[in-house]
Design a protein around this motif. Sequence first.
Motif, PDB file in Angstrom:
ATOM      1  N   ALA A 168       0.817  -1.212   0.000  1.00 53.12           N
ATOM      2  CA  ALA A 168       0.000   0.000   0.000  1.00 53.12           C
ATOM      3  C   ALA A 168       0.853   1.266   0.000  1.00 53.12           C
ATOM      4  O   ALA A 168       0.401   2.324  -0.435  1.00 53.12           O
ATOM      5  N   ALA A 169       2.099   1.153   0.469  1.00 51.78           N
ATOM      6  CA  ALA A 169       2.961   2.336   0.554  1.00 51.78           C
ATOM      7  C   ALA A 169       3.662   2.653  -0.753  1.00 51.78           C
ATOM      8  O   ALA A 169       4.303   3.693  -0.875  1.00 51.78           O
ATOM      9  N   LEU A 170       3.548   1.770  -1.754  1.00 47.56           N
ATOM     10  CA  LEU A 170       4.355   1.891  -2.956  1.00 47.56           C
ATOM     11  C   LEU A 170       3.511   2.139  -4.194  1.00 47.56           C
ATOM     12  O   LEU A 170       2.330   1.803  -4.237  1.00 47.56           O
ATOM     13  N   ASP A 171       4.144   2.700  -5.209  1.00 51.01           N
ATOM     14  CA  ASP A 171       3.517   2.817  -6.521  1.00 51.01           C
ATOM     15  C   ASP A 171       4.617   2.918  -7.575  1.00 51.01           C
ATOM     16  O   ASP A 171       5.789   3.097  -7.269  1.00 51.01           O
ATOM     17  N   GLY A 172       4.230   2.769  -8.820  1.00 51.31           N
ATOM     18  CA  GLY A 172       5.172   2.920  -9.920  1.00 51.31           C
ATOM     19  C   GLY A 172       6.373   1.999  -9.836  1.00 51.31           C
ATOM     20  O   GLY A 172       6.238   0.786  -9.607  1.00 51.31           O
ATOM     21  N   ASP A 173       7.565   2.572 -10.000  1.00 53.76           N
ATOM     22  CA  ASP A 173       8.798   1.789  -9.998  1.00 53.76           C
ATOM     23  C   ASP A 173       9.018   1.078  -8.666  1.00 53.76           C
ATOM     24  O   ASP A 173       9.607  -0.009  -8.612  1.00 53.76           O
ATOM     25  N   GLU A 174       8.544   1.686  -7.572  1.00 52.88           N
ATOM     26  CA  GLU A 174       8.714   1.081  -6.258  1.00 52.88           C
ATOM     27  C   GLU A 174       7.938  -0.227  -6.159  1.00 52.88           C
ATOM     28  O   GLU A 174       8.432  -1.238  -5.653  1.00 52.88           O
ATOM     29  N   LEU A 175       6.703  -0.205  -6.674  1.00 52.21           N
ATOM     30  CA  LEU A 175       5.900  -1.415  -6.668  1.00 52.21           C
ATOM     31  C   LEU A 175       6.497  -2.469  -7.590  1.00 52.21           C
ATOM     32  O   LEU A 175       6.491  -3.662  -7.275  1.00 52.21           O
ATOM     33  N   ASP A 176       7.044  -2.040  -8.699  1.00 52.48           N
ATOM     34  CA  ASP A 176       7.716  -2.972  -9.615  1.00 52.48           C
ATOM     35  C   ASP A 176       8.891  -3.651  -8.928  1.00 52.48           C
ATOM     36  O   ASP A 176       9.135  -4.848  -9.116  1.00 52.48           O
ATOM     37  N   ALA A 177       9.640  -2.883  -8.133  1.00 51.67           N
ATOM     38  CA  ALA A 177      10.790  -3.437  -7.423  1.00 51.67           C
ATOM     39  C   ALA A 177      10.354  -4.478  -6.397  1.00 51.67           C
ATOM     40  O   ALA A 177      11.020  -5.505  -6.207  1.00 51.67           O
ATOM     41  N   LEU A 178       9.220  -4.229  -5.736  1.00 50.03           N
ATOM     42  CA  LEU A 178       8.704  -5.196  -4.767  1.00 50.03           C
ATOM     43  C   LEU A 178       8.253  -6.472  -5.473  1.00 50.03           C
ATOM     44  O   LEU A 178       8.547  -7.588  -5.030  1.00 50.03           O
ATOM     45  N   GLU A 179       7.553  -6.298  -6.591  1.00 54.33           N
ATOM     46  CA  GLU A 179       7.059  -7.461  -7.330  1.00 54.33           C
ATOM     47  C   GLU A 179       8.204  -8.284  -7.913  1.00 54.33           C
ATOM     48  O   GLU A 179       8.076  -9.497  -8.100  1.00 54.33           O
ATOM     49  N   ALA A 180       9.350  -7.630  -8.168  1.00 55.19           N
ATOM     50  CA  ALA A 180      10.498  -8.334  -8.742  1.00 55.19           C
ATOM     51  C   ALA A 180      11.100  -9.346  -7.774  1.00 55.19           C
ATOM     52  O   ALA A 180      11.715 -10.324  -8.197  1.00 55.19           O
ATOM     53  N   ILE A 181      10.921  -9.130  -6.467  1.00 52.32           N
ATOM     54  CA  ILE A 181      11.474 -10.069  -5.484  1.00 52.32           C
ATOM     55  C   ILE A 181      10.393 -10.981  -4.904  1.00 52.32           C
ATOM     56  O   ILE A 181      10.639 -11.735  -3.972  1.00 52.32           O
ATOM     57  N   MET A 182       9.199 -10.892  -5.468  1.00 53.38           N
ATOM     58  CA  MET A 182       8.050 -11.633  -4.930  1.00 53.38           C
ATOM     59  C   MET A 182       7.829 -12.940  -5.675  1.00 53.38           C
ATOM     60  O   MET A 182       8.019 -13.019  -6.884  1.00 53.38           O
ATOM     61  N   SER A 183       7.421 -13.952  -4.934  1.00 54.57           N
ATOM     62  CA  SER A 183       6.926 -15.183  -5.532  1.00 54.57           C
ATOM     63  C   SER A 183       5.611 -15.530  -4.841  1.00 54.57           C
ATOM     64  O   SER A 183       5.339 -15.073  -3.725  1.00 54.57           O
ATOM     65  N   SER A 184       4.797 -16.322  -5.500  1.00 57.23           N
ATOM     66  CA  SER A 184       3.496 -16.685  -4.947  1.00 57.23           C
ATOM     67  C   SER A 184       3.562 -18.068  -4.315  1.00 57.23           C
ATOM     68  O   SER A 184       4.264 -18.960  -4.816  1.00 57.23           O
ATOM     69  N   LYS A 185       2.873 -18.223  -3.199  1.00 52.62           N
ATOM     70  CA  LYS A 185       2.822 -19.519  -2.521  1.00 52.62           C
ATOM     71  C   LYS A 185       1.376 -19.835  -2.178  1.00 52.62           C
ATOM     72  O   LYS A 185       0.657 -18.986  -1.645  1.00 52.62           O
ATOM     73  N   GLN A 186       0.974 -21.063  -2.476  1.00 55.82           N
ATOM     74  CA  GLN A 186      -0.377 -21.508  -2.179  1.00 55.82           C
ATOM     75  C   GLN A 186      -0.330 -22.625  -1.143  1.00 55.82           C
ATOM     76  O   GLN A 186       0.551 -23.486  -1.179  1.00 55.82           O
ATOM     77  N   LEU A 187      -1.280 -22.585  -0.225  1.00 58.29           N
ATOM     78  CA  LEU A 187      -1.381 -23.596   0.821  1.00 58.29           C
ATOM     79  C   LEU A 187      -2.772 -24.211   0.814  1.00 58.29           C
ATOM     80  O   LEU A 187      -3.766 -23.504   0.628  1.00 58.29           O
ATOM     81  N   GLY A 188      -2.839 -25.517   1.021  1.00 54.95           N
ATOM     82  CA  GLY A 188      -4.119 -26.168   1.217  1.00 54.95           C
ATOM     83  C   GLY A 188      -4.561 -26.033   2.658  1.00 54.95           C
ATOM     84  O   GLY A 188      -3.774 -25.655   3.535  1.00 54.95           O
ATOM     85  N   ALA A 189      -5.810 -26.329   2.937  1.00 54.74           N
ATOM     86  CA  ALA A 189      -6.326 -26.248   4.302  1.00 54.74           C
ATOM     87  C   ALA A 189      -5.484 -27.124   5.226  1.00 54.74           C
ATOM     88  O   ALA A 189      -5.169 -28.276   4.904  1.00 54.74           O
ATOM     89  N   ASN A 190      -5.079 -26.570   6.367  1.00 53.93           N
ATOM     90  CA  ASN A 190      -4.282 -27.238   7.409  1.00 53.93           C
ATOM     91  C   ASN A 190      -2.841 -27.522   6.993  1.00 53.93           C
ATOM     92  O   ASN A 190      -2.107 -28.193   7.725  1.00 53.93           O
ATOM     93  N   GLU A 191      -2.410 -27.000   5.845  1.00 55.40           N
ATOM     94  CA  GLU A 191      -1.018 -27.183   5.424  1.00 55.40           C
ATOM     95  C   GLU A 191      -0.119 -26.203   6.181  1.00 55.40           C
ATOM     96  O   GLU A 191      -0.459 -25.042   6.365  1.00 55.40           O
ATOM     97  N   MET A 192       1.046 -26.693   6.616  1.00 57.44           N
ATOM     98  CA  MET A 192       1.978 -25.872   7.374  1.00 57.44           C
ATOM     99  C   MET A 192       2.782 -24.964   6.457  1.00 57.44           C
ATOM    100  O   MET A 192       3.258 -25.379   5.401  1.00 57.44           O
TER     101      MET A 192
END
Length: 229
Positions: free
Chosen positions: A8-32
């Motif tokens: 929420a604090a970022l926009d433009g190039d700043e948000l792009d920089a955050l997304e560049a180090i981001m990966s997505s993770k999915q968990l099933g119910a009760n998964e650690m």
Amino acid sequence: MRHLAVCAALDGDELDALEAIMSSKQLGANEMLVEEGQEKNRVYSLTSGMLRLYTSLPDGRRQISGFLFPGGYLGLADDDVHSQTVEAVVPSVLCSFSDREMNALMERYPQLKERLYEMTKFALRQAHDNQMILGRLAPVEKLASFLLLLANRPQANGTTNPVHLAMNRTDIADYLGLTIETVSRSFTKLKTQGLIHLIDANTVEIMSYRSLAAVAGLDIDHLMGNANA
């Protein structure tokens, strides 16, 4: 959930920089996601679902210290290792970041550091709320406090009532320090008194914020702000 999340604090190039180090993770119910004592090398922002955070007790039981909702950030309070085990209550999706890369990004963008500071303060307020709930003597007071705090949490659509309980009665019992039977009796008592309406097992309509707050011993005006009591 963007306005509730770390980005929420970022926009433009700043948000792009955050997304560049981001990966997505999915968990099933009760998964650690992480285990208590595990080395901390990643931090997470929850985008959908719900997480439970708990500590294992010496006798094999667990004490749930809280639940993480969409927009919440995991890793603020831990240093080198995770202090609690974290599991998904329901299927959940998270943004995952390298702890090292996130620290570097905070140095690069002071507004990101400020956003995480604000989220840390919110987490401390939540910890205070947790202590307040557990400090209640009567089970029905604990449950009433729990429902009101759930109704008052920040949400993307602003809807607080009815309150959806993604967690089951066992989770609620382990959070409140009660037995499942006591939690069920407390729900029944609040329902009989006309303070709540159980639409189904996981959906609770609060019939009167002010009356429920009176049972919980809470200041409804302070708790709910401008909510219609």
